[in-house]
Design a protein around this motif. Structure first.
Motif, PDB file in Angstrom:
ATOM      1  N   VAL A  84     -60.319   2.928   3.095  1.00  0.00           N
ATOM      2  CA  VAL A  84     -59.180   2.446   2.313  1.00  0.00           C
ATOM      3  C   VAL A  84     -58.073   1.999   3.246  1.00  0.00           C
ATOM      4  O   VAL A  84     -57.465   0.933   3.061  1.00  0.00           O
ATOM      5  CB  VAL A  84     -58.674   3.550   1.363  1.00  0.00           C
ATOM      6  N   ARG A  85     -57.793   2.801   4.275  1.00  0.00           N
ATOM      7  CA  ARG A  85     -56.752   2.451   5.236  1.00  0.00           C
ATOM      8  C   ARG A  85     -57.114   1.156   5.972  1.00  0.00           C
ATOM      9  O   ARG A  85     -56.252   0.300   6.211  1.00  0.00           O
ATOM     10  CB  ARG A  85     -56.580   3.597   6.238  1.00  0.00           C
ATOM     11  N   MET A  90     -56.102  -4.655   6.955  1.00  0.00           N
ATOM     12  CA  MET A  90     -56.564  -6.032   6.888  1.00  0.00           C
ATOM     13  C   MET A  90     -55.692  -6.841   5.940  1.00  0.00           C
ATOM     14  O   MET A  90     -55.360  -8.007   6.214  1.00  0.00           O
ATOM     15  CB  MET A  90     -58.028  -6.054   6.420  1.00  0.00           C
ATOM     16  N   ASP A  91     -55.298  -6.228   4.834  1.00  0.00           N
ATOM     17  CA  ASP A  91     -54.436  -6.918   3.875  1.00  0.00           C
ATOM     18  C   ASP A  91     -53.083  -7.240   4.506  1.00  0.00           C
ATOM     19  O   ASP A  91     -52.549  -8.343   4.310  1.00  0.00           O
ATOM     20  CB  ASP A  91     -54.245  -6.041   2.637  1.00  0.00           C
ATOM     21  N   THR A  92     -52.551  -6.316   5.284  1.00  0.00           N
ATOM     22  CA  THR A  92     -51.266  -6.548   5.950  1.00  0.00           C
ATOM     23  C   THR A  92     -51.359  -7.689   6.954  1.00  0.00           C
ATOM     24  O   THR A  92     -50.464  -8.536   7.045  1.00  0.00           O
ATOM     25  CB  THR A  92     -50.803  -5.264   6.674  1.00  0.00           C
ATOM     26  N   CYS A  99     -50.257 -11.342  10.898  1.00  0.00           N
ATOM     27  CA  CYS A  99     -50.673 -12.014  12.133  1.00  0.00           C
ATOM     28  C   CYS A  99     -50.949 -13.499  11.878  1.00  0.00           C
ATOM     29  O   CYS A  99     -51.769 -13.832  11.003  1.00  0.00           O
ATOM     30  CB  CYS A  99     -51.928 -11.343  12.682  1.00  0.00           C
ATOM     31  N   PRO A 100     -50.310 -14.407  12.639  1.00  0.00           N
ATOM     32  CA  PRO A 100     -50.537 -15.850  12.448  1.00  0.00           C
ATOM     33  C   PRO A 100     -51.997 -16.246  12.644  1.00  0.00           C
ATOM     34  O   PRO A 100     -52.510 -17.100  11.921  1.00  0.00           O
ATOM     35  CB  PRO A 100     -49.638 -16.497  13.507  1.00  0.00           C
ATOM     36  N   TRP A 101     -52.658 -15.637  13.629  1.00  0.00           N
ATOM     37  CA  TRP A 101     -54.066 -15.979  13.882  1.00  0.00           C
ATOM     38  C   TRP A 101     -54.925 -15.582  12.692  1.00  0.00           C
ATOM     39  O   TRP A 101     -55.759 -16.370  12.220  1.00  0.00           O
ATOM     40  CB  TRP A 101     -54.559 -15.286  15.148  1.00  0.00           C
TER      41      TRP A 101
END
Length: 305
Positions: A84-85, A90-92, A99-101
């Motif tokens: 879950v974490r 990944m969502d963040t 992250c731009p990349w």
């Protein structure tokens, strides 16, 4: 500092407690809420000196951070807590301010990373390297989380990681009726493999035994899979392609190995890895001798000692 025997860290997943932690919660003198856990679920927020208190009294720390620990204290996690974490991280990364990349990636741009990570995982398995196995499994998991997060952003027919997991659970349950329902008993692995194929054929409603085979996989593995599928459908071994071209000879060798119970992809990889080791050893030997690697020098230092 050794914590009290009743002290523990409990990692929550959506406020779900691992059953094994319940006795500790009942006997703890204090239950603290750390990380992103609602303070109302405990006796108060996590104090800075919790380790000192835990040395003398049974203390339980509730947290949503799977990496949190108290030195010497056991950690209880609900299965999947760290997953879950990982999905949240990944969502963040993909959200505004992340992250731009990561924000620029697409399913297509990530293709090569998926393949690379899968092969690095194979290397870890072949090497028997447990630390590398743990790391590479995480890298493969990242690809799953990344692609699922990309799919959630799609304008047409979006889905997310929960949809992926739900579909997987549905498949696992339906393919194991002897475990999750009142299906016929399965006594050995081969019976289950055959049953899996039967159920898969029914679900997919495929018209051919070779439908659904990934044609983009390495050629040796592809040949093996096609022969395996056709063989289960009753194809006689003497109908396997044979001929004089390089491709036909390779296919025949792969088919013969598969029919003999071998994994030619694995066998060929072992030979290739051994050859790579021999090349490195010969180069090292020639360098130590101070000679240039001409054809004669290769022969003089091959095979390496």
């Amino acid at each position: 500092m050794t914590p009290h025997p009743g002290t523990a860290v409990v990692v929550l997943t959506a406020t779900t407690l691992p059953a094994a932690a319940l006795p500790l919660l009942r006997t703890a003198t204090r239950v603290y809420a750390g990380g992103g856990v609602d303070v109302a679920l405990g006796d108060g927020p996590l104090p800075a000196d919790v380790a000192d208190e835990a040395a003398n009294h049974p203390v339980v720390v509730l947290t949503d951070d799977p990496a949190y620990s108290l030195p010497g204290a056991p950690v209880y996690r609900t299965a999947g807590a760290a997953l879950v974490r990982a999905a949240q991280v990944m969502d963040t990364l993909r959200s505004p301010g992340g992250c731009p990349w990561d924000a620029e990636q697409t399913h297509e741009s990530l293709r090569r990373y998926l393949v690379e990570e899968a092969y690095e995982l194979l290397d870890a398995i072949d090497d028997g390297d447990r630390a590398a196995l743990l790391e590479e499994l995480g890298d493969v998991l990242l690809q799953v989380l990344f692609h699922a997060r990309l799919a959630a952003d799609a304008a047409d027919d979006p889905f997310d990681v929960d949809d992926v997991a739900t579909a997987l659970v549905r498949k696992l349950v339906s393919r194991h009726p002897h475990v999750f329902a009142d299906g016929p008993a399965v006594w050995d692995a081969q019976t289950q493999e055959n049953r899996w194929d039967e159920l898969k054929q029914q679900e997919k409603r495929r018209s051919s035994s070779v439908d659904g085979v990934a044609m983009g996989q390495p050629a040796v593995a592809l040949a093996v899979k096609l022969v395996q599928r056709a063989g289960k459908a009753g194809l006689p071994a003497d109908l396997v392609p044979a001929g004089d071209s390089v491709g036909e000879r390779l296919f025949t060798l792969a088919a013969q190995a598969q029919l003999a119970g071998r994994d030619p992809e694995h066998d060929l990889r072992e030979v290739a890895r051994r050859f790579a080791d021999q090349v490195r050893a010969a180069e090292k030997s020639a360098k130590a001798a101070g000679v240039e690697l001409t054809a004669d020098a290769w022969r003089a230092h091959w095979p390496p000692a």
